[in-house]
Design a protein around this motif. Sequence first.
Motif, short mmCIF file in Angstrom:
data_model
loop_
_atom_site.label_atom_id
_atom_site.label_comp_id
_atom_site.label_asym_id
_atom_site.label_seq_id
_atom_site.Cartn_x
_atom_site.Cartn_y
_atom_site.Cartn_z
N MET A 1 3.60 9.14 -3.74
CA MET A 1 3.07 8.06 -2.91
C MET A 1 2.42 6.99 -3.81
O MET A 1 1.61 7.33 -4.67
N SER A 2 2.78 5.74 -3.59
CA SER A 2 2.22 4.65 -4.39
C SER A 2 0.77 4.40 -3.99
O SER A 2 0.32 4.84 -2.93
N LEU A 3 0.06 3.66 -4.85
CA LEU A 3 -1.34 3.35 -4.56
C LEU A 3 -1.46 2.51 -3.29
O LEU A 3 -2.35 2.74 -2.47
N ASP A 4 -0.56 1.56 -3.11
CA ASP A 4 -0.58 0.74 -1.89
C ASP A 4 -0.35 1.57 -0.65
O ASP A 4 -1.00 1.38 0.38
N SER A 5 0.59 2.50 -0.76
CA SER A 5 0.88 3.37 0.39
C SER A 5 -0.30 4.27 0.71
O SER A 5 -0.64 4.48 1.88
N LEU A 6 -0.93 4.82 -0.34
CA LEU A 6 -2.10 5.67 -0.14
C LEU A 6 -3.24 4.88 0.48
O LEU A 6 -3.93 5.36 1.39
N ASN A 7 -3.43 3.66 -0.01
CA ASN A 7 -4.48 2.79 0.53
C ASN A 7 -4.27 2.52 2.02
O ASN A 7 -5.20 2.62 2.82
N LEU A 8 -3.06 2.19 2.39
CA LEU A 8 -2.74 1.92 3.80
C LEU A 8 -2.84 3.19 4.63
O LEU A 8 -3.32 3.15 5.78
N TYR A 9 -2.42 4.31 4.07
CA TYR A 9 -2.51 5.59 4.77
C TYR A 9 -3.97 5.94 5.09
O TYR A 9 -4.30 6.32 6.22
N LEU A 10 -4.85 5.79 4.09
CA LEU A 10 -6.27 6.08 4.30
C LEU A 10 -6.90 5.10 5.28
O LEU A 10 -7.74 5.48 6.09
N PHE A 11 -6.47 3.84 5.20
CA PHE A 11 -6.98 2.85 6.15
C PHE A 11 -6.64 3.24 7.59
O PHE A 11 -7.49 3.17 8.48
N ASN A 12 -5.42 3.65 7.81
CA ASN A 12 -4.99 4.03 9.16
C ASN A 12 -5.75 5.25 9.68
O ASN A 12 -5.96 5.38 10.89
N ILE A 13 -6.18 6.12 8.79
CA ILE A 13 -6.97 7.28 9.18
C ILE A 13 -8.40 6.86 9.55
O ILE A 13 -8.97 7.33 10.54
N LEU A 14 -8.98 5.95 8.76
CA LEU A 14 -10.39 5.60 8.89
C LEU A 14 -10.68 4.45 9.86
O LEU A 14 -11.78 4.36 10.39
N ASN A 15 -9.70 3.60 10.09
CA ASN A 15 -9.91 2.46 10.98
C ASN A 15 -10.09 2.93 12.43
O ASN A 15 -9.57 3.97 12.83
#
Length: 198
Positions: A1-15
Amino acid sequence: MSLDSLNLYLFNILNAPDQASSFMVHYAVFAAHDLIYLTLLIFAVLWLRGGYQVKKQILKAFVFTCITLAISEILSAVLHTPRPFVMDVGQTLIQHEPTGSFPSNHMTIFSSIAFAYYFSEQRQIGKFLIAVAWLVAWARVYVGVHFPIDMFGAFLLAFIVNASGLTLWNTYKEQLMKWVLFLYEKLFHSLIQKGFIK
């Protein structure tokens, strides 16, 4: 998983989810937007009523926070990474200008204050303030004005500035306190004399 993908994945969990409770929304908005004002008020009262050591620690936090925040502002202007609502990602619960997202200024401020205490004799207060900083980090993502990477970047920046500046601080802290207290006592001499402030 790329850094951008991980960032977006975590955002979707926390938002904030679509069906977020009223309590969670108000709690997150307070932590994300209002807690900084309460924190500044507390430190202002501590400065006005505290003794020499209290003032010296607050001055340290102020100096390191100003340095870190200046670097953060430069990085934000240069990189100008888009915020989630600019990318039409997630839910946004508070209004915010579409300024650069990385690193987070709120997280920069809270982390800088926390590390100023952590790298001192008051480490336990520093640990508590680090926890507060991550509460703010969660809230800023929850309300949709930052990505998780903005928080990690701010936290790392605050750590680097505080850790690398310790030697300079320890060398010049007494002289700096002397200058600041001289100015403070000149400006507020009458209030100090009357015992309203220290």
